[in-house]
Design a protein around this motif. Structure first.
Motif, PDB file in Angstrom:
ATOM      1  N   LEU A 179      41.646  40.234  39.691  1.00  0.00           N
ATOM      2  CA  LEU A 179      41.328  41.421  40.487  1.00  0.00           C
ATOM      3  C   LEU A 179      42.561  41.906  41.227  1.00  0.00           C
ATOM      4  O   LEU A 179      43.510  41.164  41.441  1.00  0.00           O
ATOM      5  CB  LEU A 179      40.219  41.094  41.494  1.00  0.00           C
ATOM      6  N   LEU A 180      42.522  43.160  41.652  1.00  0.00           N
ATOM      7  CA  LEU A 180      43.584  43.782  42.448  1.00  0.00           C
ATOM      8  C   LEU A 180      44.951  43.678  41.778  1.00  0.00           C
ATOM      9  O   LEU A 180      45.961  43.396  42.412  1.00  0.00           O
ATOM     10  CB  LEU A 180      43.635  43.163  43.853  1.00  0.00           C
ATOM     11  N   ARG A 207      39.569  34.702  49.194  1.00  0.00           N
ATOM     12  CA  ARG A 207      39.872  35.994  48.573  1.00  0.00           C
ATOM     13  C   ARG A 207      40.988  35.848  47.538  1.00  0.00           C
ATOM     14  O   ARG A 207      40.903  36.372  46.433  1.00  0.00           O
ATOM     15  CB  ARG A 207      40.250  37.013  49.641  1.00  0.00           C
ATOM     16  N   GLU A 208      42.014  35.108  47.898  1.00  0.00           N
ATOM     17  CA  GLU A 208      43.134  34.901  46.975  1.00  0.00           C
ATOM     18  C   GLU A 208      42.680  34.165  45.720  1.00  0.00           C
ATOM     19  O   GLU A 208      43.049  34.537  44.604  1.00  0.00           O
ATOM     20  CB  GLU A 208      44.244  34.112  47.676  1.00  0.00           C
ATOM     21  N   TYR A 244      34.679  44.892  46.650  1.00  0.00           N
ATOM     22  CA  TYR A 244      35.941  44.756  47.376  1.00  0.00           C
ATOM     23  C   TYR A 244      35.721  44.785  48.886  1.00  0.00           C
ATOM     24  O   TYR A 244      36.369  44.044  49.629  1.00  0.00           O
ATOM     25  CB  TYR A 244      36.933  45.833  46.942  1.00  0.00           C
ATOM     26  N   THR A 263      46.124  41.491  39.640  1.00  0.00           N
ATOM     27  CA  THR A 263      46.650  40.179  39.269  1.00  0.00           C
ATOM     28  C   THR A 263      46.166  39.801  37.883  1.00  0.00           C
ATOM     29  O   THR A 263      45.223  40.390  37.366  1.00  0.00           O
ATOM     30  CB  THR A 263      46.195  39.093  40.273  1.00  0.00           C
ATOM     31  N   CYS A 273      40.560  36.566  43.543  1.00  0.00           N
ATOM     32  CA  CYS A 273      41.428  37.566  42.901  1.00  0.00           C
ATOM     33  C   CYS A 273      42.211  36.952  41.744  1.00  0.00           C
ATOM     34  O   CYS A 273      42.320  37.558  40.672  1.00  0.00           O
ATOM     35  CB  CYS A 273      42.388  38.177  43.917  1.00  0.00           C
ATOM     36  N   TYR A 281      39.792  35.843  38.637  1.00  0.00           N
ATOM     37  CA  TYR A 281      39.172  36.902  37.854  1.00  0.00           C
ATOM     38  C   TYR A 281      40.086  38.098  37.599  1.00  0.00           C
ATOM     39  O   TYR A 281      39.646  39.114  37.067  1.00  0.00           O
ATOM     40  CB  TYR A 281      37.867  37.347  38.532  1.00  0.00           C
ATOM     41  N   GLU A 307      44.496  36.921  35.269  1.00  0.00           N
ATOM     42  CA  GLU A 307      43.573  35.798  35.382  1.00  0.00           C
ATOM     43  C   GLU A 307      44.347  34.489  35.312  1.00  0.00           C
ATOM     44  O   GLU A 307      45.239  34.339  34.483  1.00  0.00           O
ATOM     45  CB  GLU A 307      42.551  35.838  34.245  1.00  0.00           C
ATOM     46  N   MET A 359      34.414  41.438  49.814  1.00  0.00           N
ATOM     47  CA  MET A 359      35.480  40.435  49.755  1.00  0.00           C
ATOM     48  C   MET A 359      36.295  40.462  51.046  1.00  0.00           C
ATOM     49  O   MET A 359      36.641  39.413  51.584  1.00  0.00           O
ATOM     50  CB  MET A 359      36.393  40.686  48.545  1.00  0.00           C
ATOM     51  N   ARG A 360      36.592  41.660  51.550  1.00  0.00           N
ATOM     52  CA  ARG A 360      37.373  41.790  52.781  1.00  0.00           C
ATOM     53  C   ARG A 360      36.598  41.269  53.996  1.00  0.00           C
ATOM     54  O   ARG A 360      37.160  40.639  54.882  1.00  0.00           O
ATOM     55  CB  ARG A 360      37.767  43.242  53.025  1.00  0.00           C
ATOM     56  N   THR A 372      31.957  48.246  42.296  1.00  0.00           N
ATOM     57  CA  THR A 372      33.285  47.638  42.442  1.00  0.00           C
ATOM     58  C   THR A 372      33.800  47.842  43.863  1.00  0.00           C
ATOM     59  O   THR A 372      34.323  46.916  44.479  1.00  0.00           O
ATOM     60  CB  THR A 372      34.266  48.240  41.422  1.00  0.00           C
TER      61      THR A 372
END
Length: 118
Positions: free
Chosen positions: A76-77, A67-68, A55, A79, A71, A74, A81, A58-59, A51
């Motif tokens: 992520l971070l 990236r948005e 990440y 948020t 996120c 799925y 789905e 992704m960065r 994981t």
């Protein structure tokens, strides 16, 4: 009084009480069904490591928009789905464009993940 005291216990059942039999004729107890396996610590550490790597990728590999979208799609971070249609509406782009960006981002992440493992 005996009936009242027994009434309180009608919903109780023993963990060792047989519930039935399996296909091989062995008795199945409630304890067998409720038993949960302990989480394997190695699997948890591996998941956390992967994981973190995801990440980081992704960065480093994805644009802000990609990236948005990943996120949001799925969850992520922190948020929730969201569907492609909802993302398209919020960003003011078409759903098919969201789909293309998502596919492109996932392809980048897959390549980056496979490249870092080997």
């Amino acid at each position: 009084m005996l009936f009242r005291s027994e009434k309180k216990r009608t919903k109780e059942s023993s963990l060792y009480e047989p519930l039935g039999t399996d296909s091989e004729g062995n008795s199945i107890r409630l304890l067998d069904i409720l038993e949960c396996e302990e989480e394997d610590i190695l699997e948890r550490v591996d998941l956390e490591e992967k994981t973190g790597k995801l990440y980081d990728l992704m960065r480093s590999l994805l644009s802000n928009r990609e990236r948005e979208i990943i996120c949001l799609r799925y969850g992520l971070l922190g948020t929730r789905e969201v569907t492609q249609r909802e993302i398209a509406d919020s960003m003011g782009i078409s759903r098919s464009y969201v789909s293309r960006l998502e596919k492109k981002a996932l392809k980048k992440l897959r390549a980056g993940f496979e490249g870092s493992e080997g």
